[in-house]
Design an enzyme around this catalytic site. Structure first.
Site, PDB file in Angstrom:
ATOM      1  CG  ASN A 130      23.800  37.766  29.454  1.00  0.00           C
ATOM      2  OD1 ASN A 130      25.020  37.833  29.346  1.00  0.00           O
ATOM      3  ND2 ASN A 130      22.969  38.443  28.668  1.00  0.00           N
ATOM      4  CD1 TRP A 131      27.321  36.667  35.432  1.00  0.00           C
ATOM      5  CD2 TRP A 131      29.468  36.139  35.052  1.00  0.00           C
ATOM      6  NE1 TRP A 131      27.715  35.781  36.397  1.00  0.00           N
ATOM      7  CE2 TRP A 131      29.034  35.442  36.195  1.00  0.00           C
ATOM      8  CE3 TRP A 131      30.787  35.958  34.623  1.00  0.00           C
ATOM      9  CZ2 TRP A 131      29.860  34.576  36.901  1.00  0.00           C
ATOM     10  CZ3 TRP A 131      31.613  35.096  35.321  1.00  0.00           C
ATOM     11  CH2 TRP A 131      31.160  34.415  36.447  1.00  0.00           C
ATOM     12  CE  LYS A 132      22.438  41.700  30.464  1.00  0.00           C
ATOM     13  NZ  LYS A 132      21.316  42.608  30.364  1.00  0.00           N
ATOM     14  CD  GLU A 146      16.890  37.892  27.703  1.00  0.00           C
ATOM     15  OE1 GLU A 146      17.175  37.301  28.730  1.00  0.00           O
ATOM     16  OE2 GLU A 146      17.669  38.677  27.122  1.00  0.00           O
ATOM     17  CB  SER A 198      13.794  42.903  36.064  1.00  0.00           C
ATOM     18  OG  SER A 198      14.361  44.038  35.431  1.00  0.00           O
ATOM     19  N   GLY A 208      17.154  45.027  32.764  1.00  0.00           N
ATOM     20  CA  GLY A 208      17.965  46.000  33.492  1.00  0.00           C
ATOM     21  C   GLY A 208      17.177  47.148  34.099  1.00  0.00           C
ATOM     22  CG  HIS A 255      21.138  39.894  25.033  1.00  0.00           C
ATOM     23  ND1 HIS A 255      20.991  41.238  25.259  1.00  0.00           N
ATOM     24  CD2 HIS A 255      20.722  39.263  26.159  1.00  0.00           C
ATOM     25  CE1 HIS A 255      20.504  41.400  26.495  1.00  0.00           C
ATOM     26  NE2 HIS A 255      20.332  40.224  27.049  1.00  0.00           N
ATOM     27  CD  GLU A 289      22.185  44.066  27.134  1.00  0.00           C
ATOM     28  OE1 GLU A 289      23.201  43.359  27.248  1.00  0.00           O
ATOM     29  OE2 GLU A 289      21.358  44.208  28.046  1.00  0.00           O
TER      30      GLU A 289
HETATM   31  P1  13P Z   1      18.484  41.752  33.870  1.00  0.00           P
HETATM   32  O1  13P Z   1      18.164  40.486  34.624  1.00  0.00           O
HETATM   33  O2  13P Z   1      19.607  42.535  34.480  1.00  0.00           O
HETATM   34  O3  13P Z   1      17.251  42.559  33.616  1.00  0.00           O
HETATM   35  O4  13P Z   1      19.044  41.287  32.416  1.00  0.00           O
HETATM   36  C1  13P Z   1      18.359  40.320  31.711  1.00  0.00           C
HETATM   37  C2  13P Z   1      19.113  39.924  30.509  1.00  0.00           C
HETATM   38  O5  13P Z   1      19.456  40.720  29.662  1.00  0.00           O
HETATM   39  C3  13P Z   1      19.444  38.495  30.386  1.00  0.00           C
HETATM   40  O6  13P Z   1      19.982  38.169  29.133  1.00  0.00           O
END
Ligand code: 13P
Length: 253
Positions: free
Chosen positions: A9-11, A167, A213, A173, A95, A97
């Site tokens: 997931n590049w965001k 998640e 992570s 993150g 997600h 976020e």
């Molecule tokens: P990280 O791997 O950077 O912790 O992010 C995970 C994530 O949000 C996957 O959707």
């Protein structure tokens, strides 16, 4: 048998040029889709070009979000129908976020799940546990309620196709992944919830991912757990080399 699913997931990261280069670079190094399925979720602005450069690759080009209506007066939203027409196969929905910064509720997420399925795509439904853990220590009931709300009204046939990602926000993150035992506990709980809603047979078909992570260092241990069928990696998916290692986790120690 559940085929392992390794997703990135590049965001809101990378440029269009980097996205295209990434797709080209990883193409010859990915496992076959019937051994390990791989996916990268990217900005809707990149998806068409990524698909163009992804021919003869097993990589699933994935959307990070969409709206729950196909068309109408919804300025700035991304149509699930348009994604499907473009050749997108998977869409991340809910997600943490999106829940946190864009106020997505369980009801909105459920509508999005239906919209994605109606457009013949597969939703990757994310559920987190922040509020429960921080507010009252009851993180498991928080996860159960998110899963239950997200799949409300989804038929057994469609349910068997969906993917769920566990998640925990505290692991996203932060560089502090859940331990393998914590990740397995969350994924097991989700499978039990799905078994209660549908049946053991359906729950056994649904792939459940862990996200938070994930790196080349912890993926092999996570993937050994019985209820973890794959991962959703954020930061580690931004580098082609790292993503290739995740996709080929079976050769990592
Ligand atoms: P990280 O791997 O950077 O912790 O992010 C995970 C994530 O949000 C996957 O959707």
């Amino acid at each position: 048998m559940r085929i392992p699913f390794i997703g990135g997931n590049w965001k809101m990261n990378l440029s269009l040029e980097e996205a295209i280069k990434f797709v080209e670079e990883i193409k010859p190094k990915l496992p076959a889709a019937n051994v390990v399925e791989t996916a990268i979720a990217a900005s809707p602005l990149f998806l068409e070009s990524m698909i163009e450069h992804n021919s003869d690759s097993p990589l699933q080009i994935t959307a990070e979000n969409c709206f729950y209506k196909n068309c109408g007066a919804y300025t700035g939203e991304v149509s699930p129908q348009a994604l499907s027409e473009m050749g997108v196969g998977y869409v991340i929905v809910g997600h943490s976020e999106r829940r946190r910064y864009f106020n997505e509720t369980n009801d909105i997420i459920n509508k999005k799940v239906h919209a994605v399925l109606d457009n013949k795509m597969v939703p990757i439904i994310c559920c987190d546990e922040t509020m429960g853990r921080l507010d009252n220590g009851d993180h498991f009931s928080w996860v159960v309620s998110q899963v239950t709300a997200a799949v409300q009204g989804v038929s057994e046939d469609d349910a068997a196709k969906i993917i769920i990602a566990y998640e925990p926000s505290w692991a996203i993150g932060t560089g502090h992944s859940a331990s393998t035992a914590e990740a397995e506990e969350g994924c097991y709980l989700i499978r039990q919830t799905l078994a209660d809603i549908y049946s053991d047979e359906i729950a056994d078909q649904i792939r459940i991912l862990y996200g938070g992570s994930v790196t080349e260092k912890n993926i092999a241990a996570l993937m050994k757990e019985p209820d973890i069928d794959g991962v959703l990696a954020g930061k580690a998916s931004l580098s082609p080399n790292e993503f290739i290692k995740l996709a080929n986790f079976q050769s990592l120690k």
